[in-house]
Design a protein around this motif. Structure first.
Motif, PDB file in Angstrom:
ATOM      1  N   GLY A 211      42.103  42.478   3.170  1.00  0.00           N
ATOM      2  CA  GLY A 211      41.813  40.656   2.964  1.00  0.00           C
ATOM      3  C   GLY A 211      41.597  40.558   1.683  1.00  0.00           C
ATOM      4  O   GLY A 211      41.886  41.432   0.780  1.00  0.00           O
ATOM      5  N   GLY A 235      44.742  45.533   0.908  1.00  0.00           N
ATOM      6  CA  GLY A 235      44.491  44.334   0.654  1.00  0.00           C
ATOM      7  C   GLY A 235      44.014  43.989  -0.827  1.00  0.00           C
ATOM      8  O   GLY A 235      44.018  44.984  -1.798  1.00  0.00           O
ATOM      9  N   ASN A 331      39.118  45.022  10.066  1.00  0.00           N
ATOM     10  CA  ASN A 331      38.967  43.715   9.471  1.00  0.00           C
ATOM     11  C   ASN A 331      39.890  43.596   8.033  1.00  0.00           C
ATOM     12  O   ASN A 331      39.512  44.207   7.154  1.00  0.00           O
ATOM     13  N   GLY A 332      40.775  42.524   8.240  1.00  0.00           N
ATOM     14  CA  GLY A 332      41.534  42.290   7.098  1.00  0.00           C
ATOM     15  C   GLY A 332      42.653  42.944   6.883  1.00  0.00           C
ATOM     16  O   GLY A 332      42.801  44.207   6.928  1.00  0.00           O
ATOM     17  N   GLY A 366      38.186  39.473  12.906  1.00  0.00           N
ATOM     18  CA  GLY A 366      38.827  38.674  11.731  1.00  0.00           C
ATOM     19  C   GLY A 366      39.859  37.978  11.996  1.00  0.00           C
ATOM     20  O   GLY A 366      40.765  38.330  12.642  1.00  0.00           O
ATOM     21  N   ASP A 368      42.621  36.454  10.312  1.00  0.00           N
ATOM     22  CA  ASP A 368      43.692  36.898  10.017  1.00  0.00           C
ATOM     23  C   ASP A 368      44.333  38.004  10.352  1.00  0.00           C
ATOM     24  O   ASP A 368      45.489  38.349  10.627  1.00  0.00           O
ATOM     25  N   SER A 369      43.455  39.102  10.547  1.00  0.00           N
ATOM     26  CA  SER A 369      43.974  40.607  10.998  1.00  0.00           C
ATOM     27  C   SER A 369      44.193  40.375  12.780  1.00  0.00           C
ATOM     28  O   SER A 369      45.629  40.664  12.892  1.00  0.00           O
TER      29      SER A 369
END
Ligand code: ADP
Ligand code: MG
Length: 409
Positions: A211, A235, A331-332, A366, A368-369
């Motif tokens: 992220g 990310g 996450n991300g 998360g 977007d994930s």
């Protein structure tokens, strides 16, 4: 804590259910009704038993700092809950779904009083009330007085101590009314708790973090460092770590004020934090004519270029680590997955975690994930894809605690 099916004396009683109907929509067209579907088991449990169900949710944002009242009105209009009531009615053709355009006062009270057993009333967006996000006691009391019991099923809002999530059950408890968790909450809390209280058979436990900002994820990095066996970083935030190690990062995003924190993390981790060994870089962020190439972390990113994804060697390295895991929390995204040129890193990690199906416990938290795994077609291969972006992260960060859950204890 009670679960919705353990509530007694349901028939004819008015039950306030806080749901998360914060669906992606524009001009009343709902792009994804997953969040509505996710609340159906709880709603149907209550309607089938003859409860009069009062649903409350927020939708989008109203920026109250805006000085122009016309603009506030426009924001309200853009986040009108009426189309959501229609969508709910379509999903529950056998049940009468009413919509109340008011958020308080006589009109709301009358709409609740008019409900018959087994019917549903969806109220207007809770954020139409300025007091919602401030957990205004007068507002919470008014809502609490409408009903005989409270069910929390809005996992995506459980990290916010607002009037509709924490204020209402606070008053209801004081008045001796029943409060309970819904089925979606139970599922989310159960799955995410496993990533917080780690049992030996879930090791190796690998966290994948990506992220945009390190500063958004400081607490989660700290918590996960204490719980995980390894953290794989990708990310944009990988470049803050790379810079902290003295590597050249060109024009990649970097949070200068987080460099010391990144160094501290790397020292604390004693080799348990893995950073990209190569990156996909570009001289232009916007799609179109541009130069895209792969560089190793050792040679670094030249001036005029920025890193937008993890490179092929990193993809392989991370996939090998993931293959050894018994539990994965992710996450991300690993790169700018919204652009085709920078999807491969996120896809590779997706595929590696998806390949663990049946062999390991895999969780995505998360927003977007979650949308990335859906986009790449891997959603059903994960043990749990959380419906709450911010809430899932905060639950990990705060060692399993969420205000909207703790109040029901
Ligand atoms: P989540 O919602 O899953 O918690 P974040 O909101 O933290 O994830 O981050 C998602 C965003 O990070 C995506 O929009 C993605 O484009 C962006 N991102 C990932 N890697 C990079 C990068 N190298 N450069 C710029 N943006 C990136
Ligand atoms: Mg996000």
């Amino acid at each position: 804590m009670l679960v919705v099916n353990e509530l007694t004396n349901i028939k004819g009683n008015k039950i306030y259910v806080r749901v998360d109907f914060n669906v992606p929509q524009k001009d009343g067209v709902i792009r994804d009704n997953n969040r509505i579907k996710a609340a159906l088991p709880t709603i149907e449990e209550l309607t089938k038993k003859g409860a009069r169900v009062v649903l409350m949710s927020h939708l989008g944002k109203i920026k109250w700092k805006e000085p122009d009242p016309a603009k506030i009105e426009a924001m309200k209009k853009a986040n009108d809950m009426a189309p959501v009531a229609k969508a709910l009615q379509e999903l529950l053709p056998e049940t009468k779904v009413h919509f109340c355009p008011a958020t308080r006062g006589e009109e709301l009270k009358k709409a609740v009083e008019a409900l018959k057993d087994g019917e549903i009333l969806l109220c207007q967006n809770t954020r139409y009330e300025k007091g919602e996000e401030k957990n205004d006691p007068a507002l919470a009391k008014e809502w609490a007085d409408l009903c005989d019991g409270f069910v929390m099923d809005a996992f995506g809002s459980a990290h916010r101590a607002h009037a509709s999530t924490v204020g209402v059950p606070t008053f209801m408890k004081e008045e001796g009314k029943s409060v309970a968790l819904g089925y979606l909450m139970i599922k989310e809390v159960k799955n995410l708790s496993r990533c917080v209280e780690v049992s030996p058979e879930d090791r190796p436990y690998i966290a994948i973090l990506g992220g945009f900002k390190v500063s958004d994820k400081i607490k989660v990095i700290d918590t996960l460092l204490a719980k995980c066996d390894k953290i794989l970083i990708g990310g944009a935030m990988a470049y803050t770590f790379a810079k902290a190690q003295g590597k050249a990062i060109g024009n990649s995003p970097c949070e200068e004020d987080q460099l010391d924190y990144a160094r501290k993390c790397l020292a604390d981790a004693k080799g348990r934090i893995l950073l990209p060994v190569d990156s996909v870089i570009t001289d232009k962020f916007e799609e179109g004519e541009r130069t895209i190439k792969v560089v190793s972390a050792e040679e670094g990113i030249p001036e005029g270029f920025e890193g937008c994804d993890i490179g092929p060697k990193t993809q392989k390295l991370y996939a090998e680590e993931i293959a050894k895991a018994k539990m994965v929390f992710w996450n991300g995204p690993m790169g700018v997955f919204e652009q085709k040129d920078f999807q491969e890193g996120t896809k590779a990690v997706c595929a590696a975690a998806a390949a663990l199906k049946g062999k390991a416990f895999t969780v995505i938290g998360g927003g977007d994930s979650a949308s990335a795994v859906k986009q790449f077609g891997y959603k059903d291969d994960f043990s749990h894809v959380s419906t709450g972006g911010g809430a899932s992260l905060e639950m990990i960060e705060n060692d399993g605690h969420l205000p909207g859950v703790d109040i029901l204890k």
